[in-house]
Design a protein around this motif. Structure first.
Motif, short mmCIF file in Angstrom:
data_model
loop_
_atom_site.label_atom_id
_atom_site.label_comp_id
_atom_site.label_asym_id
_atom_site.label_seq_id
_atom_site.Cartn_x
_atom_site.Cartn_y
_atom_site.Cartn_z
N GLY A 60 17.89 -28.14 -5.01
CA GLY A 60 18.67 -26.92 -5.11
C GLY A 60 17.96 -25.69 -4.57
N GLU A 61 16.61 -25.71 -4.57
CA GLU A 61 15.87 -24.55 -4.08
C GLU A 61 16.16 -24.26 -2.61
OE1 GLU A 61 13.34 -22.34 -5.68
OE2 GLU A 61 14.69 -23.05 -7.24
N ALA A 62 16.61 -25.28 -1.87
CA ALA A 62 16.91 -25.07 -0.46
C ALA A 62 18.29 -24.48 -0.24
CB ALA A 62 16.79 -26.40 0.30
N ALA A 63 19.12 -24.47 -1.27
CA ALA A 63 20.52 -24.08 -1.10
C ALA A 63 20.70 -22.67 -0.53
CB ALA A 63 21.27 -24.22 -2.43
N PRO A 64 19.95 -21.65 -0.99
CA PRO A 64 20.17 -20.32 -0.41
C PRO A 64 19.94 -20.27 1.10
CG PRO A 64 19.04 -20.11 -2.50
CD PRO A 64 19.06 -21.58 -2.17
N VAL A 65 18.83 -20.84 1.58
CA VAL A 65 18.55 -20.80 3.01
C VAL A 65 19.53 -21.67 3.78
CG1 VAL A 65 16.88 -21.51 4.77
CG2 VAL A 65 16.14 -20.12 2.84
N LEU A 66 19.89 -22.83 3.23
CA LEU A 66 20.88 -23.67 3.92
C LEU A 66 22.24 -22.98 3.96
CD1 LEU A 66 19.97 -27.26 2.65
CD2 LEU A 66 19.31 -26.14 4.79
N THR A 67 22.56 -22.20 2.93
CA THR A 67 23.80 -21.42 2.96
C THR A 67 23.75 -20.39 4.08
OG1 THR A 67 24.11 -21.70 0.57
CG2 THR A 67 25.29 -19.89 1.62
N ALA A 68 22.59 -19.76 4.25
CA ALA A 68 22.44 -18.80 5.34
C ALA A 68 22.68 -19.46 6.69
CB ALA A 68 21.05 -18.17 5.29
#
Length: 446
Positions: free
Chosen positions: A326-334
């Motif tokens: 889940g920690e990757a979710a913000p950057v992957l959302t970007a």
């Protein structure tokens, strides 16, 4: 940039940080600091060990300094002045009068240290940032009570009345919202009279690799740990036997979570970024990152320097379960907001309970730039849309601030409030980001 160690971050009404726009594809070598998850686990285990321990490559950030501060309040000697950190366990079980534990907004600190406080004699008050008072602690504190702890509340501020140890034994806990709730019980388990057996009852455990990391670090410190395979209904059972923990030297791996934003810069701009010293084998969930970026159109390869990621020019949307990462979710959302096709990020409903409600924040803030993001029951749906500049609030969340920086690489006019919040895990992030854009050397191809 200074590292903030108080109970609140900088005033978000101050001048925002103008996110740099890349004039050309980013080509750089970016060493990232040590892993927060590894540093804080190593600090806890060293504070419980039989002698002096040395941590090499420890991360110096707000969260790790908060952990060091709480361990000092619990009586341990923690020296963070040098490149290598040293830790000596408490010489006395007795706490100083008026002891307080400032957890800031650090989940690892708030969930790993109350169990340690039960091993001391005396009272210690736990508190933190305003947001921490809303983050899940009740299952952990309830489990500690059932193991014999004396704790006066289920929410911060709460007081642990230490009586010099815990009987231990078996306890059930629903850790569906955070695997840290189980790690917090296991890390101190060797010091309970009977050890501890933790049984998770609930839905699937999020961020499973972090539990693998806890188990591996305990075993490396000499603990006996048994883990049963998942049973019907998602039940998991973890056993830690009582025993001594070994002091020694611990080398902290680079933080693969923090590397995500820098590698995403290559994807966003069609460039090439190398993160040195990428581990061959690791329990960090960041091990999944190369495959995720490849699915979005990048190429990845292991070189003598580390992990190299090269953007493919076009960003593809993805449909992926991120429950373990889940920690990757913000950057992957970007990246998904910049993609040419829709994306669906699943399995991340638990991100509502992180430093902020990450799902709502990403949808609302990136929506200010024109992004089309829908919050679903378990994640986010992102559809392609033209983006424009705007001012974004990371809401005291380091991962959101880094994600906004990625968008700013290709969308002119993005401004980010409270960029200092990145000091939670990446000291001096703005300088590192600017240095990456200025590198453009041929070192990335070596």
């Amino acid at each position: 940039m200074s590292i903030l160690t108080g109970t609140e971050h900088a005033d978000t009404q101050s001048d925002p940080w103008p996110a740099p726009t890349a004039a050309r594809p980013v080509v750089a070598v970016v060493p990232v600091p040590g892993a927060k998850s590894g540093t804080n686990r190593a600090l806890v285990l060293a504070a419980l060990a039989s002698g002096e321990s040395r941590l090499r490559g420890a991360l110096r950030s707000r969260d790790t300094l908060l952990m060091a501060g709480v361990l000092r309040a619990l009586g341990a000697e923690v020296d963070t002045d040098g490149v290598d950190w040293t830790v000596r366990p408490a010489r006395s079980t007795r706490l100083a009068a008026g002891a307080r534990a400032d957890c800031g907004n650090a989940g690892t600190v708030a969930r790993f240290t109350p169990a340690l406080a039960t091993l001391r004699e005396g009272d210690i008050v736990f508190d933190g940032d305003t947001r921490m008072r809303d983050r899940p602690l009740t299952p952990l504190l309830g489990a500690l009570r059932r193991l014999g702890a004396d704790i006066d509340s289920d929410r911060m501020p709460f007081t642990v009345h230490g009586h010099g140890g815990l009987p231990g034994g078996e306890v059930e806990v629903d850790a569906s919202n955070s695997s840290q709730l189980i790690s917090g019980l296991l890390l101190a388990g060797p010091r309970y009279d009977a050890g501890v057996t933790v049984v998770h009852h609930g839905s699937r455990l999020p961020s499973g690799p972090y539990l693998d990391m806890t188990v591996a670090d305990l075993r490396a410190a000499g603990a006996t740990v048994d883990v049963d395979p998942p049973a019907a209904g998602g039940t998991r059972r973890f056993r830690v036997a009582p025993g001594e923990l070994l002091a020694g030297e611990k080398v902290i791996e680079p933080d693969l979570n923090s590397a995500t934003a820098f590698l995403a810069a290559a994807v966003a701009t069609g460039g090439r970024v190398v993160v040195p010293s990428w581990p061959d084998v690791t329990e960090q969930p960041g091990r999944m990152l190369p495959a995720l970026l490849a699915a979005m159109g990048a190429s990845t390869e292991r070189t003598e320097r580390g992990l190299a990621v090269t953007g493919g020019g076009t960003i593809h949307g993805i449909d992926v379960d991120l429950s373990d990462f889940g920690e990757a979710a913000p950057v992957l959302t970007a990246l998904a907001a910049l993609a040419s096709s829709p994306s669906r990020l699943r399995g991340i409903g638990h991100l509502r309970l992180h430093e902020t409600d990450r799902l709502a924040a990403l949808a609302e803030e990136l929506g200010r730039l024109g992004a089309r993001i829908t919050v679903t029951d378990d994640g986010l749906a992102i559809d392609p849309a033209p983006l424009h500049g705007g001012r974004l609030d990371p809401r005291s969340d380091h991962r959101l601030a880094m994600a906004y920086a990625v968008v700013g690489l290709v969308v002119p006019g993005v401004e980010v409030d409270d960029i200092a919040t990145t000091g939670k895990t990446v000291p001096d992030f703005p300088r590192m980001w600017s240095a990456m854009l200025a590198d453009q050397s041929d070192q990335a191809d070596r």
